[in-house]
Motif scaffolding. Structure first.
Motif, PDB file in Angstrom:
ATOM      1  N   MET A   1       0.845  -1.180   0.000  1.00 40.58           N
ATOM      2  CA  MET A   1       0.000   0.000   0.000  1.00 40.58           C
ATOM      3  C   MET A   1       0.887   1.239   0.000  1.00 40.58           C
ATOM      4  SD  MET A   1      -2.738   1.182   2.895  1.00 40.58           S
ATOM      5  CE  MET A   1      -4.351   1.036   2.172  1.00 40.58           C
ATOM      6  N   ALA A   3       2.187   4.684   1.016  1.00 35.03           N
ATOM      7  CA  ALA A   3       2.116   5.395   2.298  1.00 35.03           C
ATOM      8  C   ALA A   3       1.259   6.644   2.195  1.00 35.03           C
ATOM      9  CB  ALA A   3       3.516   5.745   2.790  1.00 35.03           C
ATOM     10  N   ASN A   5      -1.447   7.021   0.566  1.00 34.38           N
ATOM     11  CA  ASN A   5      -2.868   6.689   0.507  1.00 34.38           C
ATOM     12  C   ASN A   5      -3.368   6.002   1.767  1.00 34.38           C
ATOM     13  OD1 ASN A   5      -3.047   7.725  -2.061  1.00 34.38           O
ATOM     14  ND2 ASN A   5      -2.564   5.771  -3.042  1.00 34.38           N
ATOM     15  N   SER A   6      -2.475   5.688   2.695  1.00 35.13           N
ATOM     16  CA  SER A   6      -2.899   4.975   3.901  1.00 35.13           C
ATOM     17  C   SER A   6      -3.696   5.912   4.806  1.00 35.13           C
ATOM     18  CB  SER A   6      -1.701   4.391   4.640  1.00 35.13           C
ATOM     19  OG  SER A   6      -0.864   5.406   5.092  1.00 35.13           O
ATOM     20  N   ARG A   8      -5.015   7.452   8.217  1.00 36.57           N
ATOM     21  CA  ARG A   8      -4.434   7.665   9.543  1.00 36.57           C
ATOM     22  C   ARG A   8      -5.212   6.808  10.539  1.00 36.57           C
ATOM     23  NH1 ARG A   8      -2.672  13.395  11.436  1.00 36.57           N
ATOM     24  NH2 ARG A   8      -1.141  12.663  12.893  1.00 36.57           N
TER      25      ARG A   8
END
Length: 164
Positions: A1, A3, A5-6, A8
């Motif tokens: 994935m 980072a 687009n991750s 929070r």
């Protein structure tokens, strides 16, 4: 994935040890006044941030600025460790290089925290610092008293801050 687009993660639950002081959590902003026998009186803007990571400790950071220009003045950060018996341990590192180890008490019902220095390190003149924080009508007020090698403990700073 990727980072970027991750999502929070959600904030962690408040640890039971800091629950009595959870009213402090968040950002507070306002104005203060300072003085001491050896310096001219002054006013300042201020922001305090109390945060937590789910552990039994509150992270604390503070910054001040000149009201006229916005120019940075003082900053400090540290950790507050409340204990179940109503005592609290606080460590603070100031931007001036001075370090405080404080112990005190808190009263969750009165929303009052009283701190007294156990150790003031890396200070050429400061020998003692006390801090009292109190929530009054939804505003956070504090008074800092200071002693130096030439002056006994007396008022140094006071401010009134609103949660933003």
């Amino acid at each position: 994935m990727d980072a970027n687009n991750s999502a929070r993660p959600p904030p962690p639950p408040v640890h039971p040890a800091i629950q009595p002081l959870s009213y402090l959590l968040g950002t507070w902003r306002g104005q203060g006044e300072g003085g001491f026998p050896t310096i001219n009186s002054f006013s300042y803007g201020e922001e305090l941030l109390f945060s937590h990571s789910g552990k039994p400790v509150i992270a604390y950071s503070q910054r001040t600025w000149k009201l006229s220009s916005g120019e940075p003045m003082h900053a400090e950060s540290g950790y507050w460790r409340p204990k179940p018996d109503g005592t609290i341990e606080v460590v603070i590192a100031q931007s001036t290089g001075l370090v405080e180890v404080q112990k005190g008490t808190y009263n969750a019902e009165e929303k009052l925290v009283k701190l007294q220095s156990e150790l003031v390190g890396n200070a050429s003149k400061v020998t003692e610092i006390s801090r009292v924080f109190e929530l009054v009508n939804g505003e956070l007020s504090y008074v800092v008293q200071m002693a130096t090698n030439l002056n006994s403990l007396q008022p140094h700073l006071k401010a009134l801050l609103k949660k933003i």
